[in-house]
Write an enzyme that holds these catalytic residues in place. Structure first.
Site, PDB file in Angstrom:
ATOM      1  N   GLN A 125       0.832  -1.206   0.000  1.00  0.00           N
ATOM      2  CA  GLN A 125       0.000   0.000   0.000  1.00  0.00           C
ATOM      3  C   GLN A 125       0.867   1.257   0.000  1.00  0.00           C
ATOM      4  O   GLN A 125       1.613   1.491   0.949  1.00  0.00           O
ATOM      5  CB  GLN A 125      -0.895   0.000   1.238  1.00  0.00           C
ATOM      6  CG  GLN A 125      -1.825   1.194   1.302  1.00  0.00           C
ATOM      7  CD  GLN A 125      -2.679   1.167   2.560  1.00  0.00           C
ATOM      8  OE1 GLN A 125      -2.151   1.180   3.657  1.00  0.00           O
ATOM      9  NE2 GLN A 125      -3.977   1.121   2.391  1.00  0.00           N
ATOM     10  N   GLY A 126       0.766   2.040  -1.065  1.00  0.00           N
ATOM     11  CA  GLY A 126       1.530   3.283  -1.142  1.00  0.00           C
ATOM     12  C   GLY A 126       0.615   4.475  -0.939  1.00  0.00           C
ATOM     13  O   GLY A 126       0.211   5.134  -1.910  1.00  0.00           O
ATOM     14  N   SER A 128       0.756   6.615   2.496  1.00  0.00           N
ATOM     15  CA  SER A 128       1.412   7.635   3.329  1.00  0.00           C
ATOM     16  C   SER A 128       2.637   8.224   2.644  1.00  0.00           C
ATOM     17  O   SER A 128       3.330   7.547   1.881  1.00  0.00           O
ATOM     18  CB  SER A 128       1.861   7.015   4.653  1.00  0.00           C
ATOM     19  OG  SER A 128       0.798   6.363   5.274  1.00  0.00           O
ATOM     20  N   SER A 160       4.613  -1.053   3.996  1.00  0.00           N
ATOM     21  CA  SER A 160       4.918  -2.356   4.597  1.00  0.00           C
ATOM     22  C   SER A 160       5.238  -3.365   3.510  1.00  0.00           C
ATOM     23  O   SER A 160       4.492  -3.486   2.536  1.00  0.00           O
ATOM     24  CB  SER A 160       3.728  -2.869   5.412  1.00  0.00           C
ATOM     25  OG  SER A 160       3.473  -2.020   6.488  1.00  0.00           O
ATOM     26  N   GLU A 245     -13.434  -3.498   5.200  1.00  0.00           N
ATOM     27  CA  GLU A 245     -12.665  -4.712   4.947  1.00  0.00           C
ATOM     28  C   GLU A 245     -11.694  -4.987   6.087  1.00  0.00           C
ATOM     29  O   GLU A 245     -11.527  -6.107   6.519  1.00  0.00           O
ATOM     30  CB  GLU A 245     -11.883  -4.578   3.639  1.00  0.00           C
ATOM     31  CG  GLU A 245     -12.763  -4.521   2.413  1.00  0.00           C
ATOM     32  CD  GLU A 245     -13.534  -5.815   2.195  1.00  0.00           C
ATOM     33  OE1 GLU A 245     -13.048  -6.874   2.609  1.00  0.00           O
ATOM     34  OE2 GLU A 245     -14.625  -5.750   1.611  1.00  0.00           O
TER      35      GLU A 245
HETATM   36  C1  LIG Z   1       3.488  -0.819  11.276  1.00  0.00           C
HETATM   37  C2  LIG Z   1       3.005   0.203  10.317  1.00  0.00           C
HETATM   38  C3  LIG Z   1       2.714  -0.150   9.017  1.00  0.00           C
HETATM   39  C4  LIG Z   1       2.284   0.802   8.093  1.00  0.00           C
HETATM   40  N1  LIG Z   1       2.077   0.393   6.807  1.00  0.00           N
HETATM   41  C5  LIG Z   1       1.719   1.313   5.894  1.00  0.00           C
HETATM   42  C6  LIG Z   1       1.572   0.930   4.531  1.00  0.00           C
HETATM   43  O1  LIG Z   1       1.757  -0.237   4.179  1.00  0.00           O
HETATM   44  N2  LIG Z   1       1.245   1.865   3.631  1.00  0.00           N
HETATM   45  C7  LIG Z   1       1.016   3.166   3.994  1.00  0.00           C
HETATM   46  O2  LIG Z   1       0.681   3.953   3.134  1.00  0.00           O
HETATM   47  N3  LIG Z   1       1.161   3.579   5.271  1.00  0.00           N
HETATM   48  C8  LIG Z   1       1.511   2.682   6.229  1.00  0.00           C
HETATM   49  N4  LIG Z   1       1.687   3.078   7.536  1.00  0.00           N
HETATM   50  C9  LIG Z   1       1.571   4.491   7.859  1.00  0.00           C
HETATM   51  C10 LIG Z   1       0.331   4.871   8.646  1.00  0.00           C
HETATM   52  O3  LIG Z   1      -0.806   4.875   7.835  1.00  0.00           O
HETATM   53  C11 LIG Z   1       0.608   6.252   9.263  1.00  0.00           C
HETATM   54  O4  LIG Z   1       1.637   6.059  10.202  1.00  0.00           O
HETATM   55  C12 LIG Z   1      -0.585   6.875   9.946  1.00  0.00           C
HETATM   56  O5  LIG Z   1      -1.575   7.227   9.021  1.00  0.00           O
HETATM   57  C13 LIG Z   1      -0.177   8.103  10.759  1.00  0.00           C
HETATM   58  O6  LIG Z   1       0.597   8.979  10.029  1.00  0.00           O
HETATM   59  P1  LIG Z   1       2.007   9.497  10.567  1.00  0.00           P
HETATM   60  O7  LIG Z   1       2.795   8.321  10.967  1.00  0.00           O
HETATM   61  O8  LIG Z   1       2.558  10.407   9.582  1.00  0.00           O
HETATM   62  O9  LIG Z   1       1.673  10.272  11.900  1.00  0.00           O
HETATM   63  P2  LIG Z   1       1.197  11.789  12.008  1.00  0.00           P
HETATM   64  O10 LIG Z   1       0.025  11.997  11.146  1.00  0.00           O
HETATM   65  O11 LIG Z   1       2.356  12.687  11.861  1.00  0.00           O
HETATM   66  O12 LIG Z   1       0.727  11.805  13.507  1.00  0.00           O
HETATM   67  C14 LIG Z   1       1.607  11.997  14.622  1.00  0.00           C
HETATM   68  C15 LIG Z   1       0.774  12.105  15.878  1.00  0.00           C
HETATM   69  O13 LIG Z   1      -0.108  13.226  15.771  1.00  0.00           O
HETATM   70  C16 LIG Z   1      -1.444  12.844  15.943  1.00  0.00           C
HETATM   71  N5  LIG Z   1      -2.325  13.608  15.066  1.00  0.00           N
HETATM   72  C17 LIG Z   1      -2.147  13.924  13.768  1.00  0.00           C
HETATM   73  N6  LIG Z   1      -3.185  14.607  13.286  1.00  0.00           N
HETATM   74  C18 LIG Z   1      -4.062  14.731  14.295  1.00  0.00           C
HETATM   75  C19 LIG Z   1      -5.342  15.310  14.437  1.00  0.00           C
HETATM   76  N7  LIG Z   1      -5.977  15.909  13.414  1.00  0.00           N
HETATM   77  N8  LIG Z   1      -5.942  15.219  15.634  1.00  0.00           N
HETATM   78  C20 LIG Z   1      -5.347  14.599  16.676  1.00  0.00           C
HETATM   79  N9  LIG Z   1      -4.149  14.041  16.616  1.00  0.00           N
HETATM   80  C21 LIG Z   1      -3.514  14.097  15.433  1.00  0.00           C
HETATM   81  C22 LIG Z   1      -1.464  11.371  15.569  1.00  0.00           C
HETATM   82  O14 LIG Z   1      -2.551  10.681  16.169  1.00  0.00           O
HETATM   83  C23 LIG Z   1      -0.126  10.891  16.077  1.00  0.00           C
HETATM   84  O15 LIG Z   1      -0.220  10.587  17.442  1.00  0.00           O
HETATM   85  C24 LIG Z   1       2.115   2.143   8.481  1.00  0.00           C
HETATM   86  C25 LIG Z   1       2.375   2.504   9.805  1.00  0.00           C
HETATM   87  C26 LIG Z   1       2.819   1.560  10.717  1.00  0.00           C
HETATM   88  C27 LIG Z   1       3.121   1.983  12.109  1.00  0.00           C
END
Ligand SMILES: Cc1cc2nc3c(=O)[nH]c(=O)nc-3n(C[C@H](O)[C@H](O)[C@H](O)COP(=O)(O)OP(=O)(O)OC[C@H]3O[C@@H](n4cnc5c(N)ncnc54)[C@H](O)[C@@H]3O)c2cc1C
Lengths: 384, 343
Positions: A125-126, A128, A160, A245
């Site tokens: 999944q691309g 983020s 991932s 899903e």
């Molecule tokens: C094990 C793992 C596998 C993953 N696999 C994939 C994958 O295969 N493909 C993919 O595309 N992505 C993947 N991800 C990414 C995942 O979707 C993102 O980590 C997630 O959407 C959060 O984005 P971020 O890490 O940039 O955190 P940020 O968005 O930067 O958030 C940082 C902190 O701020 C808080 N925050 C942010 N915005 C708000 C708001 N509006 N209100 C309150 N709090 C807020 C968050 O809750 C978090 O605590 C994976 C992540 C993990 C940990």
């Protein structure tokens, strides 16, 4: 209201149970690398060859075309049998696949669906990006139309198993001038295309082995025909399959975690003595988790009941939030039951490994904070 | 498998909620004096419409339905904070029916007998067919003819005058009357052994259903208020600190409600895991009721802290639900002692 399954459902359950008992792969599932890919794809192929893959997928694309109750039964038996999760197949089976089923054109369905079920094709999944996590719609990886091709430039992160995948469901910006939700497209990206580079990223459970990658696209070219569900329509498409899903696939986890709590009770009785457990703080936490796991199962039944009545609704986000939270509590308590040995051999001891691993359950696929925003706004109707 | 009410159940629910909204609005407490309530006026009406005898067979004047329907109406009772005297009637009628006392059962179902509810204090309790004894809280017993008493061994109806040293105490939940009393070893008027019917399990289940009503109503009170109360130029529900409290309330409510319905079906089928499921239900629902009631007060600000706002009534009643038939600590210890369910 009733808890009964029809005679046909019951028969399906027994067939599933028998087959799983005789066919689940022996040995511990490797957590990393090619070994993991070999393990997961072989197990998926075994299921496919025996006619158990794609319970709810349409028959013309290799599925079984069965209803949600059968899907529930299959997951229940799967977890009860102790069958290993083939995580590598997750995106294909639970996200990219269902998206193509719902929104793909005939050519896309014929070409991409069956290899997902048979384990031949692994999807990642691309979504983020470095600057677009929770605010996914702000994504900036660009796709420019050039004749009958899309030219992609930009970067995705936290993909991932990207280094072990064949295909990628990719969200790209196809109209930079449109409002942010309206200029995104959902495209099929072949990981062998020139112009893609991967940077491996290791995670806290295994500091030496990559779990995910960062993808760099430098004018990578894919056919325009790889757009699914229409140009600039990607946001709607991504959201339509994201929640539900994943929700149903969680059924397995709930049963597994209920089993874990039972194992932990046995282990705690051994370590602290059954007589003492009732008055111990650990005993009280175990009892609470027993109740929570029972409730999580009932929530699944409620979610399935609502979906069968024709309105899956935003309420399934309540179940997701509950389960993510309880999983972390279970894993945390397991460590307290193990005691000092928990500090040893995290790679070999599943209790320790999964304790660390569950830190991601409240981050991946929408953080617990974002989930609570969604519950507040879409389930309860609170203002933004 | 389906946890949603069918059309007949939905009809029962609609009829009851319409009736209670009219006859027992939450604001009724404001018009009443210091302690107590007038909910006993409702018993003949509820009895007449069959709501007290849903789970009683029709040969005893009941409706012949199951624990599933009982649970649905008890959630409504919890929504409107109906007097806990209603537990005395539903469960008392079941004791009378199982004990073969047709006359008593019909009297209870018509609302002409009042049954108080005993809840054990700290000392150990003696419970058997020949003698029940112990120290008890009595809820809604000031006008009662009989007292309902039960634990894991069995369930009893005891004539009210057998309780001695009765002393009214000031109740935290002032909508209910509360006494302290002693029961010297007394033979119950009717006794149903736990091996004959899991009445105690059913009591726990109904208390949990009532608690899910408290959890759900406090959730909607908080959410509605968060939509209309404005500070800093916006509805307070737009602030995440408030929104997330509401989301937590919804998660707890959904978990409690689902488990309550699930366990009702398990009890109705008399499955081996009925105690496991009903106790899990009491734990999750009382926890949800207590926490949601507390968040509701917080979200209402100082208004939530006043006697005029209804928020405090729900919190206090949640504590009563916790105590009835064993508090959270007791239920957790029991749950831990049960075997793993087969299914
Ligand atoms: C094990 C793992 C596998 C993953 N696999 C994939 C994958 O295969 N493909 C993919 O595309 N992505 C993947 N991800 C990414 C995942 O979707 C993102 O980590 C997630 O959407 C959060 O984005 P971020 O890490 O940039 O955190 P940020 O968005 O930067 O958030 C940082 C902190 O701020 C808080 N925050 C942010 N915005 C708000 C708001 N509006 N209100 C309150 N709090 C807020 C968050 O809750 C978090 O605590 C994976 C992540 C993990 C940990």
């Amino acid at each position: 209201m009733d808890l009964h399954f029809s005679a046909e459902d019951q028969q399906f359950r027994e067939m599933a149970r028998d087959w799983l008992r005789d066919n689940i792969p022996a040995g511990r599932r490797p957590h990393h690398g090619e070994e993991m890919r070999t393990f997961d794809t072989a197990w998926q192929k075994t299921q496919f060859d025996a006619g158990w893959a794609g319970i709810s997928w349409p028959t013309e694309y290799g599925g079984l075309g069965l209803d949600l109750t059968r899907q529930l039964i299959w997951y229940e038996e799967y977890a009860r049998a102790g069958a290993p999760d083939n995580h590598l197949c997750f995106v294909g089976l639970n996200h990219a696949g269902p998206t193509i089923v719902s929104h793909g054109d005939e050519h896309q369905k014929r070409k991409y669906l069956k290899p997902v079920l048979s384990g031949e094709s692994i999807w990642c999944q691309g979504f983020s990006e470095p600057n677009s996590g929770s605010d996914l719609a702000s994504l900036s990886t660009r796709a420019e139309i050039d004749g009958d091709e899309l030219v992609i430039t930009g970067s995705k992160i936290w993909t991932s198993h990207g280094h072990l995948s064949d295909m990628q469901e990719l969200l790209v910006r196809t109209d930079p001038d449109a409002p942010k939700h309206k200029g995104i497209s959902w495209v099929i990206f072949d990981m062998k295309v020139a112009g893609l580079e991967l940077r491996p990223i290791n995670i806290m459970t295994a500091p030496n082995l990559p779990h995910f990658v960062q993808c760099f696209y430098d004018e990578a070219r894919i056919p325009l025909a790889n757009v699914v569900g229409g140009l600039n329509n990607g946001w709607k498409i991504a959201m339509s399959t994201l929640g539900f899903e994943r929700g149903t696939a969680q059924i397995k986890d709930q049963i597994r975690y209920a089993h874990l709590v039972e194992e932990m009770i046995t282990r705690a009785k051994k370590r602290f003595g059954s007589e003492n457990l009732h008055t111990d703080e650990i005993g009280s936490r175990l009892a609470q988790l027993r109740a929570d796991m029972a409730a999580a199962r009932a929530m699944t039944y409620m979610t399935v009941s609502r979906a069968k009545a024709g309105n899956p609704g935003a309420e399934s986000s309540l179940m997701r939030a509950m389960v993510g939270q309880v999983q972390q509590k279970v894993r945390r308590l397991a460590l307290d039951i193990i005691g000092p040995e928990a500090l040893e051999n995290p790679d070999e001891d599943d209790w320790v490994y999964f304790y660390l691993r569950t830190f991601s359950t409240t981050i991946a696929a929408g953080t617990s904070q974002i989930q609570r925003n969604i519950i507040g706004e879409r389930v309860l109707g609170l203002p933004k | 498998m389906n946890l949603l009410p069918d059309s007949q159940q939905q009809q029962i629910l609609d009829t009851l909620s319409g009736l209670l909204r009219e006859k027992a609005p939450i604001d009724r407490f404001r018009e009443h004096g210091e302690v107590g309530n007038e909910d006993d006026r409702l018993w003949p009406i509820l009895g007449d419409l069959g709501f007290l005898g849903l789970g009683i067979s029709d040969s005893f004047g009941g409706v012949g339905l199951s624990a599933a329907e009982e649970v649905l109406v008890y959630r409504e009772f919890g929504n409107q904070l109906l007097s806990v005297g209603v537990f005395g009637l539903t469960l008392g009628a079941r004791i009378a029916a199982l004990g073969g006392d047709d006359t008593m059962c019909r009297q209870i179902l018509s609302g002409s007998l009042i049954i108080g509810v005993a809840s054990s204090l700290h000392t150990p309790v003696q419970m058997s067919e020949t003698a029940c004894a112990g120290a008890f809280h009595l809820f809604e017993a000031s006008k009662a003819d009989l007292i309902l008493l039960m634990n894991e061994q069995g369930a009893a109806l005891i004539t009210a005058d057998q309780f001695v040293e009765r002393k009214s105490v000031k109740p935290m939940d002032a909508i209910l009357t509360l006494e302290r009393s002693q029961l010297p070893a007394s033979r119950p008027a009717l006794w149903i052994d736990a091996s004959d019917d899991a009445l105690h399990t059913r009591a726990i289940l109904l208390a949990s259903a009532y608690a899910t009503g408290i959890a759900a109503t406090t959730q909607s009170m908080a959410v509605e208020y968060a939509k209309i109360r404005e500070q800093f130029g916006k509805p307070i529900g737009s602030f995440q600190a408030v929104k997330h409290l509401c989301a937590e309330m919804a998660i707890r409510s959904e978990a409690a409600q689902s488990q309550c319905l699930f366990s009702a079906l398990v009890v109705a089928e008399d499955r081996d895991d009925k105690d496991f499921q009903a106790i899990s239900s009491k734990i999750t629902s009382v926890d949800a009721a207590l926490q949601n009631a507390a968040s509701n007060i917080q979200i209402h600000g100082a208004f939530g802290f006043t006697a005029e706002a209804n928020a405090h009534h729900f919190l206090k009643r949640a504590h009563v639900m916790d105590q009835l038939w064993g508090d959270l600590r007791h239920q957790r210890a029991r749950l831990l002692s049960l075997p793993t369910p087969a299914t």
